[in-house]
Design a protein around this motif. Structure first.
Motif, mmCIF file in Angstrom:
data_model
loop_
_atom_site.group_PDB
_atom_site.id
_atom_site.type_symbol
_atom_site.label_atom_id
_atom_site.label_comp_id
_atom_site.label_asym_id
_atom_site.label_seq_id
_atom_site.Cartn_x
_atom_site.Cartn_y
_atom_site.Cartn_z
ATOM 1 N N THR A 189 17.859 25.903 42.455
ATOM 2 C CA THR A 189 18.415 27.197 42.827
ATOM 3 C C THR A 189 17.632 28.291 42.124
ATOM 4 O O THR A 189 16.831 28.004 41.218
ATOM 5 C CB THR A 189 19.905 27.277 42.444
ATOM 6 N N GLU A 190 17.821 29.543 42.532
ATOM 7 C CA GLU A 190 17.206 30.666 41.821
ATOM 8 C C GLU A 190 18.121 31.234 40.748
ATOM 9 O O GLU A 190 17.657 31.889 39.815
ATOM 10 C CB GLU A 190 16.860 31.799 42.803
ATOM 11 N N ALA A 191 19.418 31.022 40.877
ATOM 12 C CA ALA A 191 20.394 31.635 39.967
ATOM 13 C C ALA A 191 20.356 30.962 38.603
ATOM 14 O O ALA A 191 20.266 29.737 38.504
ATOM 15 C CB ALA A 191 21.789 31.538 40.560
ATOM 16 N N ILE A 192 20.472 31.772 37.557
ATOM 17 C CA ILE A 192 20.359 31.223 36.204
ATOM 18 C C ILE A 192 21.622 31.418 35.370
ATOM 19 O O ILE A 192 21.731 30.887 34.266
ATOM 20 C CB ILE A 192 19.135 31.844 35.487
ATOM 21 N N ASN A 193 22.586 32.175 35.882
ATOM 22 C CA ASN A 193 23.859 32.364 35.182
ATOM 23 C C ASN A 193 25.010 31.847 36.033
ATOM 24 O O ASN A 193 24.921 31.814 37.262
ATOM 25 C CB ASN A 193 24.063 33.833 34.812
ATOM 26 N N HIS A 194 26.095 31.463 35.378
ATOM 27 C CA HIS A 194 27.142 30.685 36.040
ATOM 28 C C HIS A 194 27.761 31.352 37.260
ATOM 29 O O HIS A 194 27.791 30.771 38.349
ATOM 30 C CB HIS A 194 28.253 30.335 35.037
ATOM 31 N N ASP A 195 28.291 32.556 37.080
ATOM 32 C CA ASP A 195 29.036 33.146 38.188
ATOM 33 C C ASP A 195 28.176 33.355 39.434
ATOM 34 O O ASP A 195 28.558 32.941 40.525
ATOM 35 C CB ASP A 195 29.703 34.450 37.754
ATOM 36 N N PRO A 196 26.991 33.977 39.314
ATOM 37 C CA PRO A 196 26.174 34.083 40.518
ATOM 38 C C PRO A 196 25.726 32.735 41.059
ATOM 39 O O PRO A 196 25.593 32.570 42.279
ATOM 40 C CB PRO A 196 24.983 34.945 40.073
ATOM 41 N N ALA A 197 25.520 31.759 40.176
ATOM 42 C CA ALA A 197 25.064 30.446 40.630
ATOM 43 C C ALA A 197 26.149 29.708 41.412
ATOM 44 O O ALA A 197 25.874 29.094 42.457
ATOM 45 C CB ALA A 197 24.608 29.608 39.438
ATOM 46 N N ILE A 198 27.385 29.741 40.903
ATOM 47 C CA ILE A 198 28.480 29.074 41.618
ATOM 48 C C ILE A 198 28.782 29.828 42.912
ATOM 49 O O ILE A 198 29.021 29.215 43.959
ATOM 50 C CB ILE A 198 29.746 28.976 40.735
ATOM 51 N N THR A 199 28.757 31.168 42.841
ATOM 52 C CA THR A 199 28.962 31.961 44.052
ATOM 53 C C THR A 199 27.904 31.620 45.098
ATOM 54 O O THR A 199 28.201 31.504 46.293
ATOM 55 C CB THR A 199 28.910 33.462 43.713
ATOM 56 N N TYR A 200 26.675 31.437 44.650
ATOM 57 C CA TYR A 200 25.544 31.128 45.528
ATOM 58 C C TYR A 200 25.733 29.784 46.238
ATOM 59 O O TYR A 200 25.636 29.690 47.465
ATOM 60 C CB TYR A 200 24.278 31.113 44.683
#
Length: 491
Positions: A157-168
């Protein structure tokens, strides 16, 4: 003309046009109340015309989401050579081509560190089953089902922090406001049981890290889709759904009379305003009324045999545990619930890895394996897709000071491991490879968009065709960027 009169005239014209435009919709709403709301009940089970687009392998999905990001090199991505590199600074390591291994973005939690010392996994691994998959000693029960699952070690994935990553991974975008996977399935396929929601969510307890990342209900929200496609959160205890039970002094007949009166008011509101959400309210009120009978039967585990409960482990009779949630998930899909998601928190081991990770694995290991075994023995695994995984991976290097028994791992988006089972997924395979450091993918990368496209495919949905027009765009779970079904893991 007087400005007040101009405004009144304008509003009258708007009202006339609005009333004219919703005439057909109002006629549809009227039918909702005929025959004791029978039409509303059937509508709750209906998906979109033309969906599924493909012959489905799965009728339903159970998604076991490990919120916080499990460490791949301590569970499924075995890196034995790292034991000889304990304490070596990862930033000095080069691959076979002479390129620096670590070139990706790091978080501010470790960017200040003077060194990035390699922290090899302290746990032993064993090759299991006919597939010979390497699995950590932390997951002894998962070892027993390796020939029933496909382990994918190359998700990224590109996301590196929890909330944006789980949302993604849940909604297809790091920015909040999109529809979640379960909501898309409810929207496209509907439900096979008019008395239960199409999409149910559970958030069980955990025993690892005491504090954990918050979970927001938008992770199972419907976003721009009609609100009736929201996930319904089940809590532990005798009253699992908020506001479902009648308060003291209100019997079922009284509740029925109240709903009929509210429905009449909402019907009138719909005729005047034409907001489709009004119909969603009506449908949800009726669903809640039916759930007053269906939920107590669903959550009563007394009919389950001792041998079945033994599959899930000793905590299966303790409400709110992961084991109890897994058994409930099986009972839900048996009754036609389309999507069940279990969010298990506490996997964010920035420190105390050696203490907390075993507890987390112990929470989920037997119940996850037991769920697959139980579905299989009942013939349900053939058309039930099971997914296990988190939002990203963890770093090989230590966050903070490294000792033989004390360290943590930071976030790592460039590779992580998940597994899938059932519903046309090839059993007993390991797909994808990472480098010797579990830092970079070297073979068969699987973006989270590809993962979601594959999930939809198994449920008979072409991810490019399941769309919802919103803000001038054809919205999709997989977004506008390229996504591919991972056909190599499909039978």
């Amino acid at each position: 003309m007087n400005p007040v009169e101009m405004l009144a005239n304008l509003e009258s014209r708007r009202y006339f046009l609005r009333r004219s435009a919703i005439g057909l919709g109002a006629a549809t709403a009227t039918s909702l109340f005929q025959s004791g709301n029978a039409h509303a009940k059937s509508a709750a089970t209906t998906g979109l015309p033309g969906v599924p687009h493909l012959p489905p392998k799965a009728k339903r999905i159970i998604y076991l989401f490990m919120a916080g990001a499990p460490s791949q090199m301590d569970t499924f991505d075995y890196k034995p050579d790292m034991k000889n590199k304990f304490m070596t600074d990862l930033r000095t390591e080069r691959d076979a081509n002479g390129e620096l291994v670590l070139q990706n973005r790091v978080t501010t939690m470790t960017s200040h560190q003077a060194t990035f010392p390699i922290a090899p996994s302290p746990w032993e691994f064993e090759q299991c089953g006919e597939s010979g998959a390497w699995v950590s000693e932390l997951l002894p029960h998962t070892k027993k089902i390796v020939d029933d699952i496909a382990i994918v070690r190359s998700v990224w994935t590109e996301a590196i922090n929890h909330d944006p990553a789980i949302t993604y991974i849940q909604t297809g975008n790091q920015i909040p406001g999109r529809a979640s996977l379960g909501s898309w399935l409810s929207y496209g396929l509907g439900s096979d049981n008019k008395d239960l929601p199409a999409f149910v969510v559970m958030t069980p307890s955990w025993t690892g890290r005491k504090t954990a990342q918050a979970l927001f209900n938008r992770l199972w929200g419907s976003g721009y889709l009609p609100s009736k496609h929201n996930g319904v959160l089940f809590r532990k205890g005798s009253d699992p759904v908020l506001y479902l039970s009648n308060p003291a002094g209100v019997d079922r007949d009284t509740r029925r009379q109240m709903l009929d009166a509210v429905a009449a008011i909402n019907h009138q509101t719909y005729e005047e305003v034409g907001d489709p959400e009004t119909n969603a309210w009506i449908a949800q009120y009726e669903m809640a009324f039916r759930m007053q009978k269906s939920v107590p039967e669903l959550t009563d585990l007394s009919s389950e045999s001792a041998s079945t409960k033994a599959l899930y482990g000793p905590e299966v009779d303790k409400p709110g545990t992961f084991a109890a949630s897994c058994l409930l998930a099986r009972r839900m899909v048996e009754r036609g619930v389309r999507c069940v998601q279990i969010f298990h928190r506490g996997w964010d081991q920035h420190s105390n890895l050696e203490r907390d990770l075993p507890n987390q694995c112990r929470d989920v290991d037997q119940a996850s394996a037991g769920l697959v075994m139980d579905l299989k023995q009942r013939g349900l695994l053939e058309d039930t897709l099971v997914v296990w995984g988190g939002e990203f991976g963890r770093t090989l290097y230590s966050q903070g000071d490294l000792t033989k028994k004390g360290y943590g791992r930071d976030h790592h988006p460039k590779c992580f491991s998940i597994w899938m089972a059932g519903a046309g997924v090839k059993p007993g395979i390991v797909y994808g490879e990472t480098d010797d450091y579990s830092v970079n993918i070297t073979k068969n990368p699987v973006h989270i968009r590809d993962l979601n496209a594959t999930i939809l495919n198994q449920l008979g949905i072409d991810h490019e065709k399941l769309i919802f027009k919103y803000q001038g765009l054809d919205q999709r779970l997989t977004g506008v960027e390229e996504a591919h079904v991972v056909r190599d893991i499909l039978a």
